[in-house]
Motif scaffolding. Structure first.
Motif, PDB file in Angstrom:
ATOM      1  N   ASP A  90      39.458  42.126  35.121  1.00 52.55           N
ATOM      2  CA  ASP A  90      40.498  41.428  35.894  1.00 52.55           C
ATOM      3  C   ASP A  90      40.228  41.698  37.372  1.00 52.55           C
ATOM      4  O   ASP A  90      40.515  42.793  37.876  1.00 52.55           O
ATOM      5  CB  ASP A  90      41.889  41.930  35.486  1.00 52.55           C
ATOM      6  CG  ASP A  90      43.000  41.117  36.153  1.00 52.55           C
ATOM      7  OD1 ASP A  90      42.786  40.629  37.284  1.00 52.55           O
ATOM      8  OD2 ASP A  90      44.083  40.984  35.554  1.00 52.55           O
ATOM      9  N   VAL A  92      41.417  41.521  40.398  1.00 51.93           N
ATOM     10  CA  VAL A  92      42.634  41.310  41.201  1.00 51.93           C
ATOM     11  C   VAL A  92      42.314  41.191  42.699  1.00 51.93           C
ATOM     12  O   VAL A  92      41.703  42.094  43.287  1.00 51.93           O
ATOM     13  CB  VAL A  92      43.639  42.471  40.994  1.00 51.93           C
ATOM     14  CG1 VAL A  92      44.918  42.216  41.802  1.00 51.93           C
ATOM     15  CG2 VAL A  92      43.972  42.659  39.517  1.00 51.93           C
ATOM     16  N   ARG A 117      38.946  37.395  33.565  1.00 49.49           N
ATOM     17  CA  ARG A 117      40.238  36.673  33.583  1.00 49.49           C
ATOM     18  C   ARG A 117      40.853  36.810  34.963  1.00 49.49           C
ATOM     19  O   ARG A 117      41.187  37.911  35.391  1.00 49.49           O
ATOM     20  CB  ARG A 117      41.175  37.266  32.521  1.00 49.49           C
ATOM     21  CG  ARG A 117      42.357  36.406  32.111  1.00 49.49           C
ATOM     22  CD  ARG A 117      43.395  36.085  33.192  1.00 49.49           C
ATOM     23  NE  ARG A 117      43.865  37.243  33.909  1.00 49.49           N
ATOM     24  CZ  ARG A 117      44.567  37.183  35.040  1.00 49.49           C
ATOM     25  NH1 ARG A 117      44.899  36.031  35.599  1.00 49.49           N
ATOM     26  NH2 ARG A 117      44.933  38.303  35.665  1.00 49.49           N
ATOM     27  N   GLU A 122      40.777  33.966  42.528  1.00 48.20           N
ATOM     28  CA  GLU A 122      39.846  35.034  42.135  1.00 48.20           C
ATOM     29  C   GLU A 122      38.568  34.468  41.498  1.00 48.20           C
ATOM     30  O   GLU A 122      37.456  34.898  41.819  1.00 48.20           O
ATOM     31  CB  GLU A 122      40.569  35.986  41.173  1.00 48.20           C
ATOM     32  CG  GLU A 122      41.697  36.751  41.858  1.00 48.20           C
ATOM     33  CD  GLU A 122      42.767  37.293  40.934  1.00 48.20           C
ATOM     34  OE1 GLU A 122      43.621  38.067  41.420  1.00 48.20           O
ATOM     35  OE2 GLU A 122      42.803  36.941  39.733  1.00 48.20           O
ATOM     36  N   ILE A 136      47.441  38.818  45.914  1.00 47.02           N
ATOM     37  CA  ILE A 136      47.184  38.851  44.469  1.00 47.02           C
ATOM     38  C   ILE A 136      47.369  37.469  43.834  1.00 47.02           C
ATOM     39  O   ILE A 136      47.082  37.283  42.657  1.00 47.02           O
ATOM     40  CB  ILE A 136      48.114  39.860  43.741  1.00 47.02           C
ATOM     41  CG1 ILE A 136      49.600  39.484  43.923  1.00 47.02           C
ATOM     42  CG2 ILE A 136      47.829  41.277  44.187  1.00 47.02           C
ATOM     43  CD1 ILE A 136      50.531  40.205  42.962  1.00 47.02           C
ATOM     44  N   GLY A 192      49.494  38.409  35.033  1.00 51.63           N
ATOM     45  CA  GLY A 192      48.048  38.248  34.875  1.00 51.63           C
ATOM     46  C   GLY A 192      47.418  39.500  34.277  1.00 51.63           C
ATOM     47  O   GLY A 192      46.537  39.412  33.408  1.00 51.63           O
ATOM     48  N   ASP A 193      47.881  40.664  34.728  1.00 49.56           N
ATOM     49  CA  ASP A 193      47.353  41.922  34.183  1.00 49.56           C
ATOM     50  C   ASP A 193      47.610  42.001  32.680  1.00 49.56           C
ATOM     51  O   ASP A 193      46.762  42.440  31.902  1.00 49.56           O
ATOM     52  CB  ASP A 193      48.018  43.119  34.864  1.00 49.56           C
ATOM     53  CG  ASP A 193      47.760  43.152  36.359  1.00 49.56           C
ATOM     54  OD1 ASP A 193      46.796  42.513  36.802  1.00 49.56           O
ATOM     55  OD2 ASP A 193      48.534  43.804  37.074  1.00 49.56           O
TER      56      ASP A 193
HETATM   57 MG    MG Z   1      46.255  39.021  38.873  1.00 47.54          MG
END
Ligand code: MG
Ligand code: ADP
Ligand code: TZP
Length: 263
Positions: A90, A92, A117, A122, A136, A192-193
């Motif tokens: 991830d 971030v 992801r 990102e 973020i 998202g995490d």
């Molecule tokens: Mg995120």
């Protein structure tokens, strides 16, 4: 889509090893637990090999990285490759912070990840494409999200999930879109995490088909969130977050199937 993987996950209760960020760590642990996985978080490189050995999959989250943690991430990623454990990354805020992008690109060259992801900002940054990411968040940009996700997947030879109002899942060639969800996800930090760690949980029970695992993860989380939002009468981000944990524990394959918007 093999939605039965949700039942497989609950039957197997796989251990998911997370290098988490300190902002959302408990949400991620509780979300995984509610879904039917067994979370474990670690920030200590000395126990990295045992963690990787006992885990079914690993999720590496760059959210609050430190120099010490980057070293741990590198060791864990290499061990995961050695022990054939799926790895989810991830990235971030790599679209907003050049240092993070440099770190992410370094990690991606040190070990192979199975799934990246991230949001549009990102994934565009990793693919080397222009985008105005905002901290973020995805921010604003112009471009074909499918092309951006495919370019990223081809560059890093892995599956990519570009999440947002519609999740785009690709292995570089094939593409699936999941249009379920609710804008309330954006009102709760850590959505998202949680998705990234849920992806890891599904790869733990489908390690030979991470593309399938990624699709099911996106549909289960977005579908559960949509079901929660349909019961809320007002914009209530805190209630949404609590109810989402309950729903992840209760939701059935047939409930998800009924509302699935998959293309
Ligand atoms: Mg995120
Ligand atoms: N506007 C939206 N409508 C529906 N679902 C959304 C929306 N924005 C995000 N989601 C969902 O929220 C989850 C987290 O995605 P995202 O917000 O892109 O991650 P991040 O928190 O890392 O920016 C995903 O399951 C995605 O489908
Ligand atoms: C606020 C914040 N700051 C560093 S990591 C983080 C949480 C990011 O969570 P998500 O990307 O899931 O919204």
């Amino acid at each position: 889509m093999e939605l039965q993987l949700l039942n497989t996950l609950r039957d197997h209760n796989p251990i998911v090893f997370n290098i988490a960020n300190f902002v959302t760590v408990q949400d991620v642990a509780n979300g995984l637990n509610a879904l039917g996985a067994s979370p474990i978080m670690s920030a200590e490189v000395q126990e990295a090999e045992t963690m990787v050995q006992i885990a079914g999959a690993v999720c590496i989250n760059l959210g609050t990285l430190t120099t010490t943690q980057i070293d741990q991430m590198r060791v864990v990623g290499k061990l995961a490759n050695q022990y054939h454990k799926p790895v989810v990354l991830d990235p971030v805020a790599v679209g907003a912070v050049p240092y993070r992008k440099e770190v992410a690109l370094g990690l991606l060259s040190d070990f192979q990840v199975d799934v990246i992801r991230g949001n549009a900002g990102e994934i565009a940054a990793l693919a080397g494409m222009d985008w105005q990411a905002k901290g973020i968040d995805a921010g604003s940009g112009q471009g074909d999200l499918v092309e951006i996700a495919q370019a990223c997947a081809q560059q890093f030879q892995c599956c990519v999930i570009l999440s947002g109002p519609t999740d785009v899942i690709t292995d570089g060639q094939r593409v699936v879109k999941v249009a379920n969800g609710t804008p309330l996800f954006q009102r709760h930090v850590g959505s998202g995490d949680l998705l990234s760690s849920i992806v890891a949980a599904f790869t733990a029970v489908s390690s030979t088909d991470v593309y399938q695992a990624a699709q099911v993860a996106c549909l289960v989380l977005a579908g559960a969130g949509e079901l929660v939002a349909s019961q809320l009468t007002a914009d209530r981000p805190a209630t949404f977050a609590i109810d989402l944990i309950d729903r992840l524990s209760l939701v059935t394959v047939s409930e998800i199937q009924t509302i699935a918007k998959v293309d």
